[in-house]
Design an enzyme around this catalytic site. Structure first.
Site, PDB file in Angstrom:
ATOM      1  N   LEU A 124      -7.596  -6.304 -10.754  1.00 43.76           N
ATOM      2  CA  LEU A 124      -7.984  -5.663  -9.617  1.00 43.76           C
ATOM      3  C   LEU A 124      -7.181  -4.257  -9.437  1.00 43.76           C
ATOM      4  O   LEU A 124      -7.615  -3.407  -9.001  1.00 43.76           O
ATOM      5  CB  LEU A 124      -7.384  -6.606  -8.457  1.00 43.76           C
ATOM      6  CG  LEU A 124      -7.726  -5.988  -6.902  1.00 43.76           C
ATOM      7  CD1 LEU A 124      -9.018  -5.646  -6.700  1.00 43.76           C
ATOM      8  CD2 LEU A 124      -7.287  -7.069  -5.935  1.00 43.76           C
ATOM      9  N   THR A 135       4.676  -2.768 -14.828  1.00 38.16           N
ATOM     10  CA  THR A 135       5.346  -2.999 -15.968  1.00 38.16           C
ATOM     11  C   THR A 135       4.613  -2.415 -17.328  1.00 38.16           C
ATOM     12  O   THR A 135       5.509  -2.178 -18.329  1.00 38.16           O
ATOM     13  CB  THR A 135       5.699  -4.373 -16.367  1.00 38.16           C
ATOM     14  OG1 THR A 135       4.169  -5.241 -16.435  1.00 38.16           O
ATOM     15  CG2 THR A 135       6.244  -5.180 -15.123  1.00 38.16           C
ATOM     16  N   LYS A 188       9.788  -0.784   2.176  1.00 32.57           N
ATOM     17  CA  LYS A 188      10.966  -0.470   2.867  1.00 32.57           C
ATOM     18  C   LYS A 188      11.393   0.885   2.585  1.00 32.57           C
ATOM     19  O   LYS A 188      11.506   1.845   3.302  1.00 32.57           O
ATOM     20  CB  LYS A 188      12.219  -1.488   2.966  1.00 32.57           C
ATOM     21  CG  LYS A 188      11.909  -2.715   3.764  1.00 32.57           C
ATOM     22  CD  LYS A 188      12.055  -2.684   5.070  1.00 32.57           C
ATOM     23  CE  LYS A 188      11.754  -4.071   6.018  1.00 32.57           C
ATOM     24  NZ  LYS A 188      12.091  -3.584   7.346  1.00 32.57           N
ATOM     25  N   LYS A 235       2.528 -15.755  -1.746  1.00 36.55           N
ATOM     26  CA  LYS A 235       1.508 -14.879  -0.816  1.00 36.55           C
ATOM     27  C   LYS A 235       1.673 -15.370   0.743  1.00 36.55           C
ATOM     28  O   LYS A 235       1.438 -14.524   1.475  1.00 36.55           O
ATOM     29  CB  LYS A 235       0.260 -14.886  -1.448  1.00 36.55           C
ATOM     30  CG  LYS A 235      -0.195 -14.474  -2.620  1.00 36.55           C
ATOM     31  CD  LYS A 235      -0.216 -12.976  -2.586  1.00 36.55           C
ATOM     32  CE  LYS A 235      -0.171 -12.147  -3.820  1.00 36.55           C
ATOM     33  NZ  LYS A 235      -0.155 -10.625  -3.530  1.00 36.55           N
TER      34      LYS A 235
END
Length: 281
Positions: free
Chosen positions: A39, A60, A152, A197
């Site tokens: 995806l 990665t 954040k 999730k």
């Protein structure tokens, strides 16, 4: 009565797309996990080839052969994170992001570590031993901890850099979290992945509420996109291009709240849909 009607209308217009919409020529998309799963690769392909949009991929591995991204440095930037389970590696990646001359306005959290576990049969489940717990910790660190830290960081450091310009042009910001519909009903497979999730669902709700409560003009729209269930790894690969195009279309429309990728049903049906077997197969 007027206040109630006004509040209802505001809520309705938020869901049908007022406010932030994706602008291909102006927005810069930051994808967490843009090349380690199908995806993510399809998302990079859709943004770069179909919309000529700048993409920053944090992952990665830089495995996106065949989409022409590497030959177009103006549109594609790769930022390495050696290990999403290591906070030190994540901090290095965030520093690299901060040092870039381009700054994102759309954040897509596409970490899918452990998604193949949802295809396991019952006799293949990991036993609750030390090995299973270590795998569970890794998946949670990848899919949840890294997402929280980078989100954040975007809100605190990256989005403010383009805040004034974006607000003047009415663009704002987008945060998209990708979850799975399997978090909405009991499941006998993929426990570690689904649990991580479920954490994303809670984090998304929390960040959405937090942004609404902030008394400023820092406009950030949020969208939680649920992946439907799929039958096999091959099925997942076949469906991923459609999921990618559907997600981008949602951003173009300025969708807000929740959506099920690959589904034409309304958001109000989401809990009902999860009760039907093979709805997306």
């Amino acid at each position: 009565m007027k206040k109630i009607i006004h509040k209802a209308l505001v809520n309705f217009y938020e869901h049908v797309g007022l406010g932030k919409k994706f602008h291909p020529s102006h927005d810069i998309v930051l994808i967490i996990g843009g090349s380690s799963n199908k995806l993510g690769i399809e998302l990079c392909k859709t943004f770069i080839k179909d919309y000529h949009t700048k993409v920053i991929n944090v992952d990665t591995t830089d495995d996106i052969n065949g989409i022409g991204a590497k030959s177009n440095e103006k549109l594609y930037t790769f930022v390495s994170c050696k290990d999403f389970s290591d906070i030190g590696c994540i901090e290095e990646s965030m520093l690299s992001l901060q040092n870039l001359e381009i700054h994102p306005t759309v954040l897509i959290n596409n970490m899918q570590e452990g998604i193949k576990s949802t295809l396991l049969k019952e006799d293949k489940f990991l036993k609750l031993d030390d090995e299973s717990l270590c795998e569970f910790e890794k998946i949670v660190r990848y899919n949840l901890q890294s997402v929280i830290l980078i989100t954040k960081f975007c809100l605190s450091n990256l989005f403010p850099r383009v805040h004034v310009e974006a607000q003047e042009k009415g663009r704002g910001f987008y945060i998209v979290n990708i979850s799975t519909i399997l978090t909405l009903k009991p499941s006998k497979s993929g426990t570690h992945f689904i649990t991580s999730k479920c954490g994303i669902n809670s984090f998304h709700d929390g960040i959405t509420s937090e942004l609404k409560l902030k008394d400023n003009n820092f406009k950030v729209k949020t969208l939680l996109a649920y992946l439907p269930n799929f039958e096999s790894e091959e099925h997942w690969k076949i469906l991923s291009p459609n999921f990618s195009k559907h997600l981008v279309q949602c951003l173009l429309e300025g969708r807000y709240g929740d959506t099920i990728l690959g589904s034409k049903r309304s958001i109000g049906d989401i809990l009902l849909i999860t009760g039907f077997k093979n709805s997306f197969t």
